[in-house]
Design a protein around this motif. Structure first.
Motif, PDB file in Angstrom:
ATOM      1  N   ARG A 156       0.834  -1.210   0.000  1.00 63.56           N
ATOM      2  CA  ARG A 156       0.000   0.000   0.000  1.00 63.56           C
ATOM      3  C   ARG A 156       0.867   1.259   0.000  1.00 63.56           C
ATOM      4  O   ARG A 156       0.620   2.193  -0.779  1.00 63.56           O
ATOM      5  CB  ARG A 156      -0.917  -0.019   1.233  1.00 63.56           C
ATOM      6  N   ASP A 157       1.891   1.268   0.820  1.00 63.93           N
ATOM      7  CA  ASP A 157       2.773   2.435   0.900  1.00 63.93           C
ATOM      8  C   ASP A 157       3.515   2.640  -0.421  1.00 63.93           C
ATOM      9  O   ASP A 157       3.607   3.770  -0.923  1.00 63.93           O
ATOM     10  CB  ASP A 157       3.770   2.250   2.042  1.00 63.93           C
ATOM     11  N   LEU A 158       4.037   1.567  -1.001  1.00 65.28           N
ATOM     12  CA  LEU A 158       4.752   1.668  -2.273  1.00 65.28           C
ATOM     13  C   LEU A 158       3.847   2.219  -3.368  1.00 65.28           C
ATOM     14  O   LEU A 158       4.227   3.154  -4.085  1.00 65.28           O
ATOM     15  CB  LEU A 158       5.265   0.275  -2.681  1.00 65.28           C
ATOM     16  N   LEU A 159       2.649   1.658  -3.500  1.00 64.90           N
ATOM     17  CA  LEU A 159       1.761   2.065  -4.585  1.00 64.90           C
ATOM     18  C   LEU A 159       1.277   3.501  -4.413  1.00 64.90           C
ATOM     19  O   LEU A 159       1.129   4.238  -5.397  1.00 64.90           O
ATOM     20  CB  LEU A 159       0.587   1.086  -4.680  1.00 64.90           C
ATOM     21  N   ARG A 160       1.061   3.920  -3.182  1.00 62.07           N
ATOM     22  CA  ARG A 160       0.657   5.315  -2.943  1.00 62.07           C
ATOM     23  C   ARG A 160       1.801   6.273  -3.248  1.00 62.07           C
ATOM     24  O   ARG A 160       1.580   7.341  -3.847  1.00 62.07           O
ATOM     25  CB  ARG A 160       0.186   5.481  -1.500  1.00 62.07           C
ATOM     26  N   GLN A 161       3.017   5.904  -2.850  1.00 61.53           N
ATOM     27  CA  GLN A 161       4.150   6.776  -3.145  1.00 61.53           C
ATOM     28  C   GLN A 161       4.405   6.855  -4.655  1.00 61.53           C
ATOM     29  O   GLN A 161       4.770   7.914  -5.173  1.00 61.53           O
ATOM     30  CB  GLN A 161       5.401   6.289  -2.418  1.00 61.53           C
ATOM     31  N   LEU A 162       4.204   5.752  -5.350  1.00 63.06           N
ATOM     32  CA  LEU A 162       4.343   5.770  -6.804  1.00 63.06           C
ATOM     33  C   LEU A 162       3.291   6.678  -7.433  1.00 63.06           C
ATOM     34  O   LEU A 162       3.583   7.430  -8.370  1.00 63.06           O
ATOM     35  CB  LEU A 162       4.197   4.354  -7.367  1.00 63.06           C
ATOM     36  N   HIS A 163       2.079   6.635  -6.916  1.00 64.91           N
ATOM     37  CA  HIS A 163       1.008   7.490  -7.447  1.00 64.91           C
ATOM     38  C   HIS A 163       1.348   8.963  -7.225  1.00 64.91           C
ATOM     39  O   HIS A 163       1.144   9.800  -8.107  1.00 64.91           O
ATOM     40  CB  HIS A 163      -0.322   7.144  -6.783  1.00 64.91           C
ATOM     41  N   SER A 164       1.881   9.271  -6.055  1.00 63.86           N
ATOM     42  CA  SER A 164       2.266  10.657  -5.769  1.00 63.86           C
ATOM     43  C   SER A 164       3.412  11.109  -6.662  1.00 63.86           C
ATOM     44  O   SER A 164       3.471  12.270  -7.080  1.00 63.86           O
ATOM     45  CB  SER A 164       2.670  10.794  -4.295  1.00 63.86           C
ATOM     46  N   PHE A 165       4.332  10.194  -6.953  1.00 63.23           N
ATOM     47  CA  PHE A 165       5.482  10.519  -7.785  1.00 63.23           C
ATOM     48  C   PHE A 165       5.084  10.722  -9.243  1.00 63.23           C
ATOM     49  O   PHE A 165       5.579  11.642  -9.908  1.00 63.23           O
ATOM     50  CB  PHE A 165       6.525   9.401  -7.689  1.00 63.23           C
ATOM     51  N   CYS A 166       4.195   9.871  -9.741  1.00 68.16           N
ATOM     52  CA  CYS A 166       3.814   9.926 -11.150  1.00 68.16           C
ATOM     53  C   CYS A 166       2.793  11.042 -11.396  1.00 68.16           C
ATOM     54  O   CYS A 166       2.051  11.433 -10.499  1.00 68.16           O
ATOM     55  CB  CYS A 166       3.226   8.593 -11.587  1.00 68.16           C
ATOM     56  N   GLY A 167       2.767  11.496 -12.617  1.00 68.17           N
ATOM     57  CA  GLY A 167       1.857  12.566 -12.976  1.00 68.17           C
ATOM     58  C   GLY A 167       0.643  12.074 -13.748  1.00 68.17           C
ATOM     59  O   GLY A 167       0.517  10.879 -14.045  1.00 68.17           O
ATOM     60  N   PRO A 168      -0.274  12.986 -14.099  1.00 69.81           N
ATOM     61  CA  PRO A 168      -1.459  12.622 -14.885  1.00 69.81           C
ATOM     62  C   PRO A 168      -1.053  11.928 -16.191  1.00 69.81           C
ATOM     63  O   PRO A 168      -0.049  12.282 -16.810  1.00 69.81           O
ATOM     64  CB  PRO A 168      -2.116  13.977 -15.159  1.00 69.81           C
ATOM     65  N   SER A 212      -5.329   1.860  -4.272  1.00 64.89           N
ATOM     66  CA  SER A 212      -5.907   3.197  -4.368  1.00 64.89           C
ATOM     67  C   SER A 212      -4.867   4.247  -3.951  1.00 64.89           C
ATOM     68  O   SER A 212      -4.078   4.007  -3.027  1.00 64.89           O
ATOM     69  CB  SER A 212      -7.128   3.282  -3.452  1.00 64.89           C
ATOM     70  N   PRO A 213      -4.790   5.403  -4.652  1.00 59.65           N
ATOM     71  CA  PRO A 213      -5.755   5.974  -5.590  1.00 59.65           C
ATOM     72  C   PRO A 213      -5.538   5.620  -7.065  1.00 59.65           C
ATOM     73  O   PRO A 213      -6.154   6.247  -7.936  1.00 59.65           O
ATOM     74  CB  PRO A 213      -5.577   7.492  -5.382  1.00 59.65           C
ATOM     75  N   TRP A 214      -4.663   4.655  -7.398  1.00 58.56           N
ATOM     76  CA  TRP A 214      -4.634   4.149  -8.774  1.00 58.56           C
ATOM     77  C   TRP A 214      -6.023   3.592  -9.098  1.00 58.56           C
ATOM     78  O   TRP A 214      -6.663   2.951  -8.260  1.00 58.56           O
ATOM     79  CB  TRP A 214      -3.595   3.052  -8.932  1.00 58.56           C
ATOM     80  N   LYS A 215      -6.478   3.802 -10.323  1.00 59.90           N
ATOM     81  CA  LYS A 215      -7.811   3.353 -10.731  1.00 59.90           C
ATOM     82  C   LYS A 215      -7.670   2.177 -11.696  1.00 59.90           C
ATOM     83  O   LYS A 215      -7.083   2.311 -12.777  1.00 59.90           O
ATOM     84  CB  LYS A 215      -8.581   4.499 -11.390  1.00 59.90           C
ATOM     85  N   VAL A 216      -8.220   1.038 -11.308  1.00 59.44           N
ATOM     86  CA  VAL A 216      -8.112  -0.169 -12.131  1.00 59.44           C
ATOM     87  C   VAL A 216      -8.975  -0.017 -13.380  1.00 59.44           C
ATOM     88  O   VAL A 216     -10.169   0.276 -13.297  1.00 59.44           O
ATOM     89  CB  VAL A 216      -8.539  -1.414 -11.338  1.00 59.44           C
TER      90      VAL A 216
END
Length: 251
Positions: A156-168, A212-216
């Motif tokens: 969960r922490d990894l995927l959230r940090q990746l989401h924050s790092f990546c852009g639209p 989440s917050p990545w959208k499948v």
């Protein structure tokens, strides 16, 4: 980097069952022990590898130019670099053998780099990614064959940090293990104990919540993604306590 060949590493076990040569006797013994309890393990490993290739093909067709790949293993024939030869790709793995050989394989590719990273503490990986990609944050992330070996809090922490790092406009490809019977986790963990890892199965709903917050966008069994419905015999499928799924998610 120190290489400990007294203990098996799941990446090298995976390399062995796929027919690779960057593994040691301790990895081969662990693979044999796993296959003794899960004889179909080489087939599941192949499906996972083929999903990487399918993703690479799709990203190539979509004109992807920036890729961050996690737990990459060896970028040999059929990996993302084959399908995206002109893209900027940052590969990563915790295993020093994969990193050392990966650096050698990519030595003549200035648009690609390989770094050692522990995904349970992603700050060093993201620092390397910030240096590599600069201000460009529309990134395709490969997260194939790894999260089911991480505790939920770390995933969960990894995927959230990746989401924050990546852009639209960023996209993420991920594979995971879904339990088919109540005892799936226990059976899997008995099988993979020789490799020194644990498996954390998830239902699609649990996986969607975890990332989440990545959208499948799409989530299907790997055999469906690859149009290989008869790859596993009915007996093999019914005897397996789990299924392997792949998904594509958007930022």
């Amino acid at each position: 980097m120190e290489i400990d060949i007294t203990k098996p590493h799941i990446g090298r076990v995976y390399d062995y069952v796929l027919g690779g040569h960057h593994n040691y006797d301790v990895d081969r013994r662990a693979a044999a022990a796993i296959m003794n309890l899960v004889p179909t393990y080489p087939k599941w490993a192949k499906l996972n590898r083929w999903f990487i290739q399918l993703v690479g093909q799709r990203w190539s067709e979509a004109g992807i130019t920036n890729v961050l790949d996690l737990a990459s293993g060896l970028p040999t024939q059929g990996h993302l670099n084959d399908y995206l030869p002109d893209a900027r790709i940052l590969f990563s793995d915790i295993d020093p053998v994969s990193v050392i050989y990966g650096e050698q394989i990519l030595a003549d590719k200035p648009n690609m780099r390989y770094v050692q990273a522990d995904l349970r503490e992603p700050s060093s990986l993201l620092a390397a990614a910030a240096e590599f990609f600069g201000a460009e944050r529309r990134i395709a992330v490969g997260c194939i064959g790894i999260v089911y070996m991480m505790e939920n809090d770390h995933s969960r922490d990894l995927l959230r940090q990746l989401h924050s790092f990546c852009g639209p406009g960023s996209v993420l490809a991920l594979s995971f293990v879904m339990p088919r019977v109540a005892s799936a986790a226990q059976q899997l963990n008995t099988a993979v104990a020789p490799a020194g890892i644990k498996i954390y199965p998830q239902t699609p709903e649990e996986m969607a919540a975890l990332m989440s917050p990545w959208k499948v966008q799409e989530c299907r069994p790997l055999v469906e993604w690859l149009d290989l419905d008869n790859f596993l015999t009915q007996e093999e499928y019914e005897s397996s306590p789990f299924d392997a799924l792949g998904l594509i998610a958007h930022h």
